[in-house]
Design an enzyme around this catalytic site. Structure first.
Site, PDB file in Angstrom:
ATOM      1  N   ASP A  14      34.716  30.175  41.989  1.00 49.35           N
ATOM      2  CA  ASP A  14      34.151  29.984  40.816  1.00 49.35           C
ATOM      3  C   ASP A  14      34.128  28.558  40.172  1.00 49.35           C
ATOM      4  O   ASP A  14      34.364  28.377  39.118  1.00 49.35           O
ATOM      5  CB  ASP A  14      34.353  31.088  39.975  1.00 49.35           C
ATOM      6  CG  ASP A  14      34.440  32.447  40.273  1.00 49.35           C
ATOM      7  OD1 ASP A  14      33.598  32.708  41.222  1.00 49.35           O
ATOM      8  OD2 ASP A  14      35.580  33.223  39.810  1.00 49.35           O
ATOM      9  N   GLU A 203      24.611  36.623  38.513  1.00 50.25           N
ATOM     10  CA  GLU A 203      25.745  36.436  37.459  1.00 50.25           C
ATOM     11  C   GLU A 203      25.963  34.878  37.833  1.00 50.25           C
ATOM     12  O   GLU A 203      25.176  34.093  38.542  1.00 50.25           O
ATOM     13  CB  GLU A 203      26.888  37.053  37.911  1.00 50.25           C
ATOM     14  CG  GLU A 203      27.628  36.890  39.508  1.00 50.25           C
ATOM     15  CD  GLU A 203      28.838  37.655  39.510  1.00 50.25           C
ATOM     16  OE1 GLU A 203      29.399  38.322  38.844  1.00 50.25           O
ATOM     17  OE2 GLU A 203      29.127  37.399  40.788  1.00 50.25           O
TER      18      GLU A 203
END
Length: 446
Positions: A14, A203
């Site tokens: 991420d 997302e």
């Protein structure tokens, strides 16, 4: 540094790349080898000089939501063991650095530091007047933050439905009056000819402003890609433009999350890929990209290059920088010093992109040597430079260091190792899924 660009033992998925001053910083989640869950109770930060991307430094834990030895939790409302930290972002405003934390099953928060590497001190929980249905009870999933040129601050969030809102000048109050839902539409962008799942939001919001255009990098519902949409305003509407990288092409795919950064004039996409035979041990990777004059970003393939322009075939290649794993093979951490490829079965293919073999046409002989862990089976490994087979070697049951002659090649090539088993008939079926050997490393020699 090739991919993955951080040390063998580090798992930072991420990744949000941010260039502050003369260093590039990576803020991301923190995965753990062997974990049965995503992420951890801590956030870590790594950085490197913009002119030396082979020299990454770990700044340690920057924020935590659980006591750790002599260190207390940075939050006092996260006693539950499942309240772990996912996907943060960090921005700079007026000389201060603000960390936006996404805490699972709890209200997220903003922390602040005088230094980009932290450590970060809690500033406040999010204070918001947004519907809990929209912001998931204050979690603010996958917060991506944009500080615009006029000083206004915007936060972009969401899981399976996106939203954005303006953040007050104190950096933690978010008014429901500013909320715009579905920044990335929940219906296909058929007007621009994109397929059903291709443009839909999943997302991983990450906003950037590049040459006056607002970009939103995100994970779409289709596969393991990082997609992007653009707008002429921070509040949208955003138009889907395509995807940048897909970590599931010829590789065990999974979710993806990352963003873009310009480092020393070169644009990069930061993303992660899966290891350890799971979607929960993710390691950071990076590819060079190009932003065209019309603002589009052509898709790039996943490679072993990382920050390098080419790999050197005459230096030892560690197995774990493979960017192609087909047929069930996977990379696994044996310990903090060693990562190998296992589950190598009949028909498996392992690939590395790209090597520069040079332009020496006078050399007639070249050898290939591999460090093999035997698994009690026999098989043959065929060595390819792009589509041309340049040699092969047999793997015995005990493995070891195996060397074979290969055709001398020049120029830039991908290298593939394709595995075939000698077993046939009922024994072939018996050995079909058998691990034939493990691969540690290899090298070409002239």
């Amino acid at each position: 540094m090739p991919n993955p660009y951080l040390p063998l033992w580090e798992y930072i998925p991420d990744g949000e790349p941010r260039v502050f001053g003369d260093r590039v910083y990576i803020y991301g989640s923190h995965d753990r080898a062997g974990s049965d869950d995503f992420c951890d109770y801590v956030l870590k930060c790594w950085s490197a000089p913009v002119n030396d991307l082979n020299n990454w430094v770990c700044h340690g834990v920057t924020f935590r939501v659980k006591p750790d030895g002599d260190f207390p939790s940075d939050t006092d409302w996260t006693p539950d063991k499942n309240q772990i930290l996912f996907a943060p972002d960090v921005v700079c405003r007026n000389g201060k650095y603000y960390l936006y934390a996404y805490i699972v099953n709890a209200t997220g928060c903003v922390a602040v530091s005088d230094r980009p590497e932290g450590p970060f001190t809690l500033l406040s929980k999010y204070k918001y007047t947004i519907s809990d249905e929209i912001c998931c009870n204050g979690w603010f999933i996958d917060p991506g933050v944009l500080v615009d040129d006029d000083g206004r601050v915007y936060i972009y969030c969401g899981f399976e439905r996106s939203f954005m809102a303006e953040v007050s000048q104190n950096m933690y109050e978010i008014s429901g009056d500013t909320v715009i839902e579905h920044i990335i539409p929940i219906v296909p962008d058929k007007e621009h000819g994109f397929a059903e799942e291709e443009s839909l939001f999943f997302e991983a919001c990450s906003p950037r402003k590049i040459n006056g255009t607002y970009y939103l990098i995100y994970s779409p519902k289709q596969g393991s890609r990082l997609a992007y949409a653009t707008s002429d305003k921070p509040t949208g509407p955003f138009t889907y433009r395509g995807y940048i990288v897909d970590n599931g092409v010829d590789y065990p795919g999974g979710n993806d999350h990352g963003s873009v950064a310009c480092i020393n004039g070169q644009w990069y996409i930061f993303y992660h890929r899966m290891t350890n035979g799971t979607i929960m041990s993710r390691r950071g990777c990076v590819e060079r990209i190009e932003i065209l004059p019309d603002g589009t970003i052509p898709p790039v393939e996943m490679t072993s290059l990382g920050f390098e322009e080419t790999l050197n075939p005459y230096e030892i290649t560690p197995a774990d920088i493979a960017c192609v794993l087909k047929g069930g093979a996977t990379i696994i951490e044996k310990n903090v010093f060693e990562r190998v490829i296992i589950n190598i079965t009949d028909g498996c293919e392992i690939g590395y992109k790209y090597y520069d073999f040079g332009d020496d046409f006078t050399e007639k002989n070249m050898e290939f040597s591999a460090d093999i862990i035997g698994c009690g089976c026999d098989c043959t490994v065929h060595i390819f430079a792009d589509d041309e087979e340049i040699g092969s070697f047999d793997v015995g049951r005990n493995g070891g260091i195996i060397t074979c002659p290969v055709k001398c090649v020049t120029g830039r090539h991908a290298v593939y190792l394709k595995v075939s088993s000698p077993y046939s008939g009922w024994t072939g079926e018996y050995f079909k899924a058998r691990d034939l050997f493990n691969l540690r490393s290899f090298v070409f020699m002239k």
